[in-house]
Design a protein around this motif. Structure first.
Motif, short mmCIF file in Angstrom:
data_model
loop_
_atom_site.label_atom_id
_atom_site.label_comp_id
_atom_site.label_asym_id
_atom_site.label_seq_id
_atom_site.Cartn_x
_atom_site.Cartn_y
_atom_site.Cartn_z
N LYS A 167 0.84 -1.20 0.00
CA LYS A 167 0.00 0.00 0.00
C LYS A 167 0.87 1.25 0.00
O LYS A 167 2.04 1.23 0.37
N ALA A 168 0.26 2.32 -0.44
CA ALA A 168 0.98 3.59 -0.45
C ALA A 168 1.31 3.99 0.99
O ALA A 168 0.54 3.72 1.92
N PRO A 169 2.45 4.60 1.20
CA PRO A 169 2.81 5.01 2.58
C PRO A 169 1.77 5.96 3.15
O PRO A 169 1.25 6.83 2.47
N ALA A 170 1.44 5.74 4.41
CA ALA A 170 0.42 6.55 5.07
C ALA A 170 0.93 7.95 5.33
O ALA A 170 2.08 8.15 5.74
N LYS A 171 0.07 8.92 5.05
CA LYS A 171 0.41 10.31 5.33
C LYS A 171 -0.02 10.63 6.75
O LYS A 171 -1.20 10.52 7.09
N PRO A 172 0.90 10.97 7.60
CA PRO A 172 0.51 11.28 8.99
C PRO A 172 -0.38 12.51 9.04
O PRO A 172 -0.23 13.45 8.27
N MET A 173 -1.35 12.48 9.96
CA MET A 173 -2.22 13.63 10.16
C MET A 173 -1.45 14.73 10.89
O MET A 173 -1.08 14.58 12.05
N GLU A 174 -1.19 15.78 10.16
CA GLU A 174 -0.42 16.88 10.73
C GLU A 174 -1.34 17.74 11.59
O GLU A 174 -2.37 18.24 11.12
N LYS A 175 -0.96 17.89 12.85
CA LYS A 175 -1.71 18.74 13.74
C LYS A 175 -1.22 20.17 13.61
O LYS A 175 -0.02 20.43 13.67
N PRO A 176 -2.12 21.11 13.39
CA PRO A 176 -1.70 22.49 13.18
C PRO A 176 -1.13 23.10 14.46
O PRO A 176 -1.47 22.69 15.58
N VAL A 177 -0.27 24.08 14.26
CA VAL A 177 0.30 24.82 15.38
C VAL A 177 -0.63 25.99 15.67
O VAL A 177 -0.82 26.87 14.83
N ILE A 178 -1.21 26.00 16.86
CA ILE A 178 -2.21 26.99 17.23
C ILE A 178 -1.58 28.05 18.12
O ILE A 178 -0.86 27.72 19.08
N TYR A 304 -14.40 14.72 9.74
CA TYR A 304 -13.19 14.71 10.56
C TYR A 304 -12.98 13.33 11.19
O TYR A 304 -11.85 12.79 11.16
N GLU A 305 -14.03 12.70 11.71
CA GLU A 305 -13.88 11.39 12.33
C GLU A 305 -13.63 10.30 11.29
O GLU A 305 -12.89 9.35 11.56
N ARG A 306 -14.23 10.42 10.10
CA ARG A 306 -13.94 9.44 9.04
C ARG A 306 -12.48 9.52 8.61
O ARG A 306 -11.85 8.49 8.31
N ARG A 307 -11.94 10.73 8.59
CA ARG A 307 -10.53 10.89 8.22
C ARG A 307 -9.62 10.23 9.26
O ARG A 307 -8.55 9.68 8.91
N ILE A 308 -10.02 10.24 10.52
CA ILE A 308 -9.24 9.57 11.57
C ILE A 308 -9.23 8.05 11.33
O ILE A 308 -8.18 7.39 11.46
N ILE A 309 -10.38 7.48 10.95
CA ILE A 309 -10.45 6.03 10.69
C ILE A 309 -9.57 5.66 9.50
O ILE A 309 -8.80 4.69 9.55
N HIS A 310 -9.66 6.42 8.40
CA HIS A 310 -8.84 6.13 7.22
C HIS A 310 -7.35 6.20 7.55
O HIS A 310 -6.56 5.36 7.12
N SER A 311 -6.96 7.21 8.29
CA SER A 311 -5.54 7.39 8.62
C SER A 311 -5.05 6.28 9.55
O SER A 311 -3.91 5.82 9.43
N ALA A 312 -5.90 5.82 10.48
CA ALA A 312 -5.48 4.79 11.42
C ALA A 312 -5.25 3.44 10.74
O ALA A 312 -4.37 2.67 11.15
N LEU A 313 -6.02 3.12 9.69
CA LEU A 313 -5.93 1.83 9.02
C LEU A 313 -5.11 1.86 7.74
O LEU A 313 -4.99 0.84 7.06
#
Length: 338
Positions: A167-178, A304-313
């Motif tokens: 599979k393609a390498p997973a792109k980590p979810m970048e948390k913004p700097v607030i 937002y929650e669906r994106r968390i599921i995709h990124s985790a798997l």
């Protein structure tokens, strides 16, 4: 479900007494007002107390427990059918040659007719009888040639599975700097100022005393942190109230603007806790899909929650994920890779 009925002078006091007895917050229960209560005449005569019923809601752990694998029922294999013996094949009767008529038997060449000097002359009727017919024996069948034994080499080759492509390498979810903005430096005309003013007025009307702090990331998106909601009123069941407030605030901020500014609300660190719960849920459902070989559909979630599921798997080489359905019922589906 656990229920509790509480009485007090008014509805608010009855709810507070019930929450204290259940050791729960207002987001964990469903409230049903049984009696409103009244003060009576001059507050002395005919007064009635308010009565409410509190019912505990399902928690996140209950949701995870309900999605656990259920033991599959063992199906006993059907008894093999006994082979039916074919009926004995009837052998065809041997062909019987018809007897030649007397006229043909009488006409024979002289060479074949033997002299009948030694035998007495027989009457003509007896000479006209046909000779007895002899049956020919059926030829013996040749034994069938033995069939070559079958080998399992082709089957073994067919059962070998080809390795799946990586599979393609997973792109980590970048948390913004607030960067949080002090209250005295917030511009009322900026998106952050509009969001802060709107939420302060909204929480005041809801009867919740909270502090609203705002900030921006490097792209100018607005982040709001509300603190002081000890009962979880602003969160609601599975974050539904918080998501609704976030949607309304986004409409207020982007009204009349050319560009779009994303608004994110959080309270009591709920977003981080929800993300951890979704990651654990995704891993459990992926194991279930691998174990059963069937697709697994999750509950409807926001983008937002669906994106968390995709990124985790994404790093899991055994499953794939995709979304199905239309909003607000769009959900994630986990399938086995083939």
């Amino acid at each position: 479900m656990k229920t509790y009925e509480s009485t007090a002078k008014n509805v608010e006091d009855a709810i507070a007494a019930g929450l204290e007895a259940l050791h729960a917050s207002i987001s964990d229960v469903t409230i049903e007002v049984l009696e409103e209560g009244s003060k009576g005449l001059f507050g002395l005569f005919g007064s009635r107390q308010a009565k409410v019923r509190l019912t505990m809601k399902d928690t996140e752990e209950d949701l995870l427990a309900s999605l656990e694998d259920k033991p599959a029922k063992k199906v006993s294999p059907a008894p093999a059918a006994k082979p039916v013996k074919p009926a004995a094949e009837a052998k065809p009767a041997p062909a019987v040659k018809p007897a030649k008529p007397a006229a043909e038997a009488a006409v024979k060449p002289e060479a074949e007719v033997k002299p009948a000097a030694e035998k007495p002359a027989q009457p003509k009727q007896e000479s006209a009888r046909p000779a007895p017919v002899q049956r020919k024996a059926a030829p013996a069948k040749a034994p069938k040639a033995a069939k070559p034994a079958k080998t399992d080499a082709p089957k073994a080759a067919a059962t070998e599975k080809k390795p799946l492509p990586p599979k393609a390498p997973a792109k980590p979810m970048e948390k913004p700097v607030i960067t949080m903005i002090p209250d005295d430096q917030v511009d009322p005309e900026s998106p952050a100022g509009k969001a802060q003013a709107f939420l302060k007025e909204m929480t005041r009307l809801m009867g919740v005393e909270v502090t609203v702090a705002v900030g921006n990331d490097q792209d100018g998106n607005v982040f709001v942190q509300m603190s002081g909601d000890t009962l979880g009123i602003l969160i609601g069941r599975r974050g539904e109230t918080l998501d609704a407030l976030q949607y309304l605030t986004s409409l207020k901020v982007n009204r009349g603007q050319e560009g779009y500014t994303r608004v994110t609300l959080d309270t009591e660190n709920y977003r981080a806790k929800r993300e951890d719960t979704l990651v654990r849920l995704a891993n459990r459902m992926a194991n279930r899909a691998v174990k059963t070989g069937r697709r697994v559909s999750l509950e409807p979630m926001n983008p937002y929650e669906r994106r968390i599921i995709h990124s985790a798997l994404q790093p899991n080489e055994n499953v794939d994920t995709h979304s199905e359905g239309e909003e607000p019922n769009r959900h994630v589906v986990i399938t086995l890779r083939k």
